[in-house]
Scaffold this motif. Structure first.
Motif, PDB file in Angstrom:
ATOM      1  N   VAL A   1       0.472  -1.351   0.034  1.00 22.57           N
ATOM      2  CA  VAL A   1       0.327  -0.315   0.324  1.00 22.57           C
ATOM      3  C   VAL A   1       0.796   0.890  -0.084  1.00 22.57           C
ATOM      4  O   VAL A   1       0.512   2.480  -0.240  1.00 22.57           O
ATOM      5  N   GLY A   2       1.883   1.222   1.117  1.00 19.51           N
ATOM      6  CA  GLY A   2       3.000   2.295   1.125  1.00 19.51           C
ATOM      7  C   GLY A   2       3.747   2.726  -0.759  1.00 19.51           C
ATOM      8  O   GLY A   2       3.753   4.237  -0.738  1.00 19.51           O
ATOM      9  N   TYR A   3       4.004   1.488  -1.216  1.00 17.57           N
ATOM     10  CA  TYR A   3       4.623   1.591  -2.473  1.00 17.57           C
ATOM     11  C   TYR A   3       4.121   2.359  -2.908  1.00 17.57           C
ATOM     12  O   TYR A   3       4.179   3.743  -3.882  1.00 17.57           O
TER      13      TYR A   3
ATOM     14  N   ALA B   1       1.442   4.405  -2.785  1.00 15.44           N
ATOM     15  CA  ALA B   1       0.393   5.697  -1.973  1.00 15.44           C
ATOM     16  C   ALA B   1       1.934   6.600  -2.998  1.00 15.44           C
ATOM     17  O   ALA B   1       1.638   7.417  -3.626  1.00 15.44           O
ATOM     18  N   MET B   2       2.612   5.884  -2.617  1.00 18.03           N
ATOM     19  CA  MET B   2       4.379   7.049  -3.514  1.00 18.03           C
ATOM     20  C   MET B   2       4.418   7.177  -5.134  1.00 18.03           C
ATOM     21  O   MET B   2       4.227   8.269  -5.424  1.00 18.03           O
TER      22      MET B   2
ATOM     23  N   THR C   1       1.486   9.643  -5.602  1.00 14.38           N
ATOM     24  CA  THR C   1       1.473  11.280  -4.963  1.00 14.38           C
ATOM     25  C   THR C   1       2.639  12.264  -6.147  1.00 14.38           C
ATOM     26  O   THR C   1       2.368  12.838  -6.621  1.00 14.38           O
ATOM     27  N   SER C   2       3.729  10.859  -6.486  1.00 17.58           N
ATOM     28  CA  SER C   2       4.600  11.092  -7.797  1.00 17.58           C
ATOM     29  C   SER C   2       3.556  11.042  -9.232  1.00 17.58           C
ATOM     30  O   SER C   2       4.021  12.070  -9.819  1.00 17.58           O
TER      31      SER C   2
ATOM     32  N   ALA D   1       2.098  14.985  -8.788  1.00 17.98           N
ATOM     33  CA  ALA D   1       2.624  15.803  -9.013  1.00 17.98           C
ATOM     34  C   ALA D   1       2.770  15.990 -10.723  1.00 17.98           C
ATOM     35  O   ALA D   1       3.139  17.172 -10.679  1.00 17.98           O
TER      36      ALA D   1
ATOM     37  N   MET E   1      -9.429   5.572   3.930  1.00 15.64           N
ATOM     38  CA  MET E   1      -8.288   6.223   3.277  1.00 15.64           C
ATOM     39  C   MET E   1      -7.633   5.095   3.776  1.00 15.64           C
ATOM     40  O   MET E   1      -7.346   4.670   4.779  1.00 15.64           O
ATOM     41  N   LEU E   2      -6.447   4.625   2.741  1.00 15.78           N
ATOM     42  CA  LEU E   2      -5.738   3.787   3.934  1.00 15.78           C
ATOM     43  C   LEU E   2      -4.033   4.329   3.610  1.00 15.78           C
ATOM     44  O   LEU E   2      -3.632   4.560   5.091  1.00 15.78           O
ATOM     45  N   SER E   3      -3.647   5.252   2.561  1.00 16.50           N
ATOM     46  CA  SER E   3      -2.256   5.488   2.972  1.00 16.50           C
ATOM     47  C   SER E   3      -2.419   6.970   1.664  1.00 16.50           C
ATOM     48  O   SER E   3      -2.192   6.602   0.459  1.00 16.50           O
ATOM     49  N   TYR E   4      -2.633   7.841   2.450  1.00 18.19           N
ATOM     50  CA  TYR E   4      -2.766   9.102   1.091  1.00 18.19           C
ATOM     51  C   TYR E   4      -2.313   9.002  -0.662  1.00 18.19           C
ATOM     52  O   TYR E   4      -1.111   8.633   0.296  1.00 18.19           O
TER      53      TYR E   4
ATOM     54  N   GLU F   1      16.368  -0.346  -5.880  1.00 19.33           N
ATOM     55  CA  GLU F   1      16.668   0.771  -6.772  1.00 19.33           C
ATOM     56  C   GLU F   1      14.515   0.991  -6.754  1.00 19.33           C
ATOM     57  O   GLU F   1      14.080   0.362  -7.817  1.00 19.33           O
TER      58      GLU F   1
ATOM     59  N   ARG G   1       8.392   4.563  -8.868  1.00 16.61           N
ATOM     60  CA  ARG G   1       7.663   5.459  -7.103  1.00 16.61           C
ATOM     61  C   ARG G   1       7.480   6.462  -8.048  1.00 16.61           C
ATOM     62  O   ARG G   1       7.397   7.077  -7.765  1.00 16.61           O
ATOM     63  N   ASP G   2       8.766   6.896  -9.092  1.00 18.90           N
ATOM     64  CA  ASP G   2       9.161   8.222  -9.658  1.00 18.90           C
ATOM     65  C   ASP G   2       9.066   8.000 -11.204  1.00 18.90           C
ATOM     66  O   ASP G   2       9.364   7.528 -12.180  1.00 18.90           O
TER      67      ASP G   2
END
Lengths: 390, 382, 160
Positions: free
Chosen positions: A141-143, A145-146, A149-150, A153, A195-198, A245, A249-250
């Motif tokens: 989930v956290g991965y 989420a990042m 956001t990337s 943005a 919401m789990l992880s924005y 790496e 996520r980017d």
């Protein structure tokens, strides 16, 4: 590949959050029996059994050994393969190698997961290096989420776009009798989910499912003799990404990464110029909504940054010009060790015209592409066709 | 086999009880860099794919081939992991090359047994509903198998101890292993009982290490080396899981795996045609049982054969001249080390443990308790 | 498929599998963790071929398939490249205990490094307070409390 290899049968379980009615052996056996019935074959005719799941997800070491009665491997050659989320496709690749080697004519491939029997979140955090990042790893989930956001943005996508993917998956799943999450949801429902992880909400993530998938691969002679609608495996490609790496996520990265490198290699093997036209349907491994949009871009179905526009314009709907995941995909069913095989099996069903309620009918399905996803950004791509002529 | 596959390079780390100085990626890289150096091959230009053998639970990492992706050349390339004994890496690499998909494959097996507890790890290989709660591990399961084997064929503890004495003496010739020495029968029989009839000296000790092998198609192999070791035959088979479903004194799966491999290699009389055997003696009695499964002798005859010196270093058919697993080779690495040792013997590069002229060798590996999954590789010089 | 409504008793057996480990950090991570603990400094390692500076330091550059060789001291400030606000009490596998949500965490590219490092962000867990591209600074535990693992880092603070 020295010989042509076809899928001559397959089957899956009815995937669900709870399957306390069966143990792991029995769960696997449901899919194996379905595959044998589909191929009109008995287990005695199978030359080799290739088996896999997420190692230790169910708290068992050497599951292949315990599950021999369910998989049919007793008394046969076979291997246990584990490559994380991609494993279902890696097993199919192993089946292809077995048949193409000329040593085996009929290989049974089996992938499964009974997620209810372990703590998937904690075990997935164990993907991180024990001394670097494990204590604060946010599981899958956290991965994602990042990544999200990337993506927002970089390209200006909104939460509404991920909600559209979430809705497409679950509405397609309602047409698929085997799918786990068959939800009659709206975009507003997706945006209102917990919401789990924005910005990842409950409905943006895949469920934890119990289920299995099995497929039988055969050489050309067996396929033509025994199967009315063989589906040919035209090409496969595997790319793993390095350990530390986590480039997905980017989303703006210009580095050669697993997904794009693998797709371009596969397209080169097949002579594909425009994949959105070459393939008639896609079954992709999207553990999160945002991953589906990034897959569109990395598979070159659109330009970088335009993935969310495909969804916005319904291009990838079941009746759109580029149908993606008519089955409901991983967002609707994730029995991890089976998930990548399910992509291939669902793609094969579309080519056979046997997908039932979620069959794409707006166009003729001749070729399909299936993707797998797992590890620290690993993939296996599989191109399928109803004929040997392309 | 119409097409041929060869081993073109072999490397191993020193096997020691504990390697606290390296993590498992660094350990694996010791073997990988050695095999690349010795063959002059580069990952970029020569290696098409990699096959590794390890287990998440031993490595303590979910999807533990993540940890070796960088060092095995997996980045943006194909690496597949088998959660099985290392012998299966050779089995699967052979199939991959025969399929025409790959020309040159790097096979790896690594394990650091020192970083966890073998009894706990191995207990989790038993099904969680029926057998695990009994607290079985591989040693106690092996004890059941040994007891059944010994009582059925009237084999004595002394005969089993001969295997220990032979292999640990052979190991004194092997610089890579750590458990070695010249022991008397009394010393072996004085070793403490762990799970009767199995004594401490009957058990392959905990070890850390890695083995890497490069395999290639015939065309590629002949470019790389003038001493290719050909894969003549491969075989594999699963036995039943529940111990109660098996007659533990039989080795049904091994017989089937050996039959497949011999058929491919056109071996009709294994005892006469095979010059050397390297097998997985995780427990000493297994050397006898596996010899029978490999068709080297009839059921119940291996003990007598061993006591007569038939399998000794200078016997008619040397078995485990390297010292075998009893000499200290990690689990999982075990079978790949058997193949590596057999290949070195065929190449005449086994140093002090070279047994003479070896044209045909057999390597055996197994996964699961009491050898549930068996894998047999026949190697040859021609 | 039968379900609970068939009113058949279904037995399931609870079990905790507890496997103890002691992980060797290895040559590269040991130096990294020692510098962090003793001197509060971050070291990356540079590939002799492609020159990228990798964090954590590791034996091989996966892109070039060569042994990494040059140790590079990194800054203790960097740029945020990704973040999330976590609402799940995820289990910490090193302690078995959950982290208290909500909390912010993110990926920071330390100055001088080509890799990113993930850790908690010491900001209010509100989206409006976090922006990709913002500058962050490492906060470490006091020297006497540092033990030589990644827990020696408390979090990243925003650079004001």
């Amino acid at each position: 590949m020295r010989k042509n290899v076809a899928i001559i049968g397959g089957g899956q379980t009815h995937h669900a959050a709870r399957r306390h009615d069966v143990n792991q052996v029995e769960l696997v056996n449901e899919a194996v029996r379905a595959a044998l019935a589909d191929a009109q074959m008995t287990i005695d005719e199978i030359d080799s059994v290739l088996f896999g799941n997420m190692e230790f997800f169910e708290g068992c070491h050497m599951t292949d050994c315990w599950l021999v009665d369910g998989s049919g491997a007793y008394g046969k050659p076979g291997l246990k393969i584990t490559t994380g989320g991609t494993v279902g496709a890696t097993i199919v690749g192993a089946g292809v190698h077995h048949v193409a080697s000329g040593l085996f004519n009929k290989a049974l491939c089996v992938g499964f997961e009974k997620q209810e029997e372990g703590d998937t979140g904690a075990i997935l955090s164990g993907v991180a290096h024990p001394l670097f990042g494990r204590s604060l790893a946010g599981a899958a989930v956290g991965y994602f989420a990042m990544m999200a956001t990337s993506y927002m943005a970089a390209w200006g996508a909104k939460e509404e776009h991920s909600a559209m993917v979430a809705v497409k998956a679950r509405q397609n799943a309602r047409k698929n009798e085997y799918a786990h999450l068959k939800l009659d949801i709206s975009i507003q429902d997706a945006l209102n989910s917990r919401m789990l992880s924005y910005p990842i909400r409950m409905l943006d993530m895949c469920p934890a499912s119990n289920g299995a998938c099995a497929m039988i691969l055969a050489d050309e002679k067996t396929a033509r003799d025994r199967c009315a609608k063989p589906v040919w495996i035209r090409a496969m490609d595997t790319a793993h990404n390095e350990q530390f790496e986590l480039d997905w996520r980017d989303v703006t990265t210009k580095k050669p990464i697993f997904s794009r490198v693998s797709a371009s290699r596969l397209y080169r093997k097949l002579g594909v110029d425009d994949p959105s036209k070459y393939f008639d349907v896609f079954e992709i491994y999207e553990p999160a909504t945002w991953a589906e949009m990034v897959w569109y871009e990395d598979l070159a179905l659109c330009r970088p940054g335009d993935g969310f526009k495909l969804v916005e314009n319904n291009m990838t709907a079941i009746d759109g010009p580029i149908p993606v995941n008519p089955s409901g995909g991983v967002l609707s069913t994730n029995c991890i060790g089976a998930s990548a095989m399910l992509r291939i099996w669902e793609a094969a069903l579309q080519i056979r015209g046997d997908a039932g309620g979620h069959q794409v009918v707006s166009k003729d399905i001749r070729r399909a592409l299936a993707t797998a996803y797992g590890g620290t950004n690993w993939t296996v791509l599989t191109a399928l066709s109803g004929t040997m002529d392309d | 086999m119409s097409e041929r596959v060869a081993i073109v390079g072999v490397a191993q780390t020193v096997f020691s009880p504990k390697r606290p100085d390296v993590n498992y990626a660094e350990l694996a890289y010791e073997a990988i860099s050695l095999v690349l150096e010795s063959t002059g091959l580069s990952v970029e230009a020569d290696i098409d794919n990699a096959v590794s053998c390890s287990h998440d639970i031993w490595d303590g990492q979910t999807i533990s081939n993540i940890g070796i992706t960088d060092v095995i050349g997996g980045h943006l390339r194909n690496e597949e992991k088998l959660a099985m004994d290392g012998s299966t890496a050779v089995y699967y690499a052979t199939i991959g090359i025969l399929s025409g998909e790959f020309d040159c494959t790097l096979a790896l097996a690594h394990t650091k047994m020192s970083q966890t507890n073998r009894n706990i790890v191995n207990n989790t290989a038993f099904d969680p509903i029926y057998s695990r709660l009994l607290g079985l591990d591989f040693t106690s399961a092996a004890a059941l198998q040994a007891q059944r084997f010994m009582s059925r064929y009237n084999i004595s503890e002394k005969q089993i101890a001969e295997v220990v004495i032979k292999n640990l003496a052979n190991a004194t010739r092997n610089p890579w292993v750590h458990n070695k020495g010249f022991y008397t029968l009394d010393q072996a029989l004085d070793s403490p009982v762990i799970s009767s009839p199995i004594r401490k000296m009957d058990i392959a000790p905990d070890s850390d290490g890695a083995v890497a092998i490069v395999m290639a198609s015939e065309k590629k192999a002949l470019k790389v080396t003038d001493k290719p070791v050909w894969i003549k035959g491969v075989g594999a088979c699963y036995d039943a899981h529940y111990l109660g479903d098996r007659d533990l004194s039989e080795c049904y799966a091994l017989r089937s795996a050996a039959e497949q491999a011999y058929r491919m290699a056109e071996i009709d009389h294994p005892r006469d045609e095979i010059d050397l055997v390297e097998l997985g003696d995780e427990f000493s009695y297994q050397e006898l049982l596996w010899l029978e499964g490999l068709g080297i002798c009839g059921s119940g005859e291996a003990a007598d054969l061993t006591c007569r010196g038939f399998t000794s270093f200078d016997g008619a058919l040397p078995v485990n001249p390297s010292g075998g697993l009893l000499a200290g080779v990690p689990t999982n690495v075990a079978g790949l080390n058997r193949v590596a040792e057999a290949a070195l013997q065929i190449r005449g590069e086994a140093g002090d443990r070279q047994v003479g002229d070896v044209r045909i060798a057999v390597a055996q590996g197994h996964s699961g308790f009491c050898g549930q999954h068996q894998c047999v590789i026949v190697l040859g010089r021609e | 498929m039968k379900s609970a409504k068939d009113n058949v008793e279904l037995i399931s057996i609870p079990m905790v599998v507890d496997v103890p480990y002691r992980f060797a950090a290895g040559k590269y991570m040991t130096r990294f963790l020692t510098e962090l603990r003793d001197n509060g400094k971050f070291y990356g390692i540079r590939c002799p071929l492609c020159n990228r500076v990798q964090l954590p330091p590791r034996i091989v550059c996966a892109v070039c398939h060569v042994k990494n060789s040059d140790w590079i001291e990194l800054g203790n400030e960097g740029t945020l490249v990704g973040f999330t606000i976590m609402y799940l009490p995820l289990t910490d596998p090193t302690t078995g205990k959950p982290h208290e949500p909500p909390f912010a965490y993110g990926s920071v590219r330390l100055d001088g490094s080509d890799s990113v490092i993930d850790h908690f962000l010491n900001v209010e867990p509100v989206v409006e307070h976090i922006r990709i591209g913002m500058r962050m600074k490492v906060a470490l535990k006091e020297r006497e409390d540092r033990v030589g693992d990644l827990g020696d880092i408390l979090h990243f603070d925003p650079v004001t």
